[in-house]
Design an enzyme around this catalytic site. Structure first.
Site, PDB file in Angstrom:
ATOM      1  N   GLU A  30       0.830  -1.207   0.000  1.00  0.00           N
ATOM      2  CA  GLU A  30       0.000   0.000   0.000  1.00  0.00           C
ATOM      3  C   GLU A  30       0.865   1.257   0.000  1.00  0.00           C
ATOM      4  OE1 GLU A  30      -2.252  -3.074   2.584  1.00  0.00           O
ATOM      5  OE2 GLU A  30      -0.184  -2.632   1.988  1.00  0.00           O
ATOM      6  N   CYS A  68      -2.627  -4.018   7.050  1.00  0.00           N
ATOM      7  CA  CYS A  68      -2.238  -4.253   8.441  1.00  0.00           C
ATOM      8  C   CYS A  68      -2.647  -3.078   9.323  1.00  0.00           C
ATOM      9  CB  CYS A  68      -0.738  -4.509   8.545  1.00  0.00           C
ATOM     10  SG  CYS A  68       0.302  -3.107   8.065  1.00  0.00           S
TER      11      CYS A  68
END
Length: 352
Positions: A53, A78
């Site tokens: 990301e 996460c």
């Protein structure tokens, strides 16, 4: 194929670029889309480095488009601090309003917390897109966290009549007879590059003196593992040359080589369980067991294997060391390379 699936498949393609480099982390790819156009993409390149990301967001030239875009990622972002900051917080900080994820992260440190944080911040989250394909991509990571053990692959080459070696009276002097050709040897090294560790038994180490490295391929050198109950293997073996990490499983209380690691476990009927428990503790995501028959059969009989890759050479020995006995669900199979090369059969352990 719908729009979500198309972009998720691109995430999977990106993630595969890092095969062999991310363990014990998963392989993750990320795509950012604005009005039907990809404006950013990235993948987790190496363990300890930026996540997918972060790399995808960094690749976007016009950050002003992010609050009007959709972020696709094959695994839930996460939500915890590890070697990098939480990706969920990064997505929220850039005000990306929509996230599409393939799988929920089975790691207890995440396990839904990333999605929960995104939704709490007002982000719309769509889950389970191309879920099976994303799961297969990270089957090692999924197995590690859900079963608390490494993903176990078995590999051997056998003759058409089912032998893996000739009988060698003095195996420390006589070399093994090649069953497959150059292409298969290169293929085996590529397989090694994709796993965290490679394991052989003491008899194989003594008879074949393998290096267990990547001479025919590129990638991160795997952990070399050998089982040696009584520490009878001589320090002159290639396994102990110090060129890459090596772990010895033994019943002895102490090892004798300074550049080799030792793990003391009972060599009883639960030996495979003891080995995998120790590898789990060491965060070894996957292990490729290359021989010999005794070690392979021990894991087969214990039901502690996930995948087998069996190459069959175009020769017959008539007699010799028999190949392991195994049954399972047949997966993809075919010829490795072209018609002159050896067939590869893939088996997967049947689950209840």
């Amino acid at each position: 194929m719908n729009t979500h699936e198309r972009y998720m498949r691109r995430c999977v393609e990106l993630a595969r670029n890092a095969a062999g480099y991310t363990a014990p982390n998963p392989m993750v790819g990320c795509v950012i889309v604005h009005e039907g156009r990809i404006i950013g993409e990235g993948y987790h390149r190496k363990y300890g480095e930026a996540h997918a990301e972060a790399n995808a967001i960094r690749s976007v030239r016009d950050r002003a488009l992010l609050p009007f875009s959709t972020l696709y990622v094959n695994l839930e972002p996460c939500a915890h601090h590890g070697k990098t900051p939480p990706c969920a917080d990064l997505i929220v900080a850039h005000r990306i309003p929509r996230v599409v994820a393939g799988n929920t992260d089975p790691n207890p440190a995440v396990a839904g917390k990333g999605v929960e944080r995104l939704r709490a911040a007002g982000c719309t989250v769509t889950e389970h897109v191309l879920e099976e394909e994303c799961y297969r991509l990270n089957i090692r990571f999924m197995t590690f966290h859900r079963l608390q053990r490494p993903y176990v692959l078995l590999k051997w080459a056998q003759t058409e009549d089912g032998f893996i070696d000739l009988i060698r009276p003095d195996r420390s002097i006589a070399r093994p007879t090649p069953i497959t050709g150059e292409y298969e040897h290169t293929l085996a090294h590529r397989w090694r590059s994709e796993e965290s560790a490679i394991m052989v038994g003491a008899n194989t180490a003594l008879a074949d003196n393998p290096m267990l490295n990547l001479r025919r391929w590129h990638g991160r050198l795997p952990l070399r593992i050998v089982t040696d109950r009584t520490l009878r293997l001589p320090p002159s073996l290639n396994l102990f040359d110090g060129s890459q990490p090596t772990l010895v499983f033994t019943e002895k209380t102490a090892g004798y080589l300074p550049h080799v690691d030792y793990a003391v476990v009972p060599f009883d009927r639960r030996l495979p369980h003891h080995i995998l428990a120790e590898l789990y503790r060491r965060e070894v995501l996957s292990v490729l067991i290359e021989g010999g028959t005794q070690l392979l059969q021990t894991f087969i009989d214990a039901g502690l294997w996930d995948e087998a890759r069996i190459l069959t050479g175009k020769m017959r020995f008539g007699e010799g060391v028999q190949a392991p006995k195994i049954t399972g669900q047949t997966g993809e199979s075919g010829v490795s390379g072209n018609d002159t090369n050896s067939p590869v059969r893939y088996l997967f352990r049947e689950t209840e």
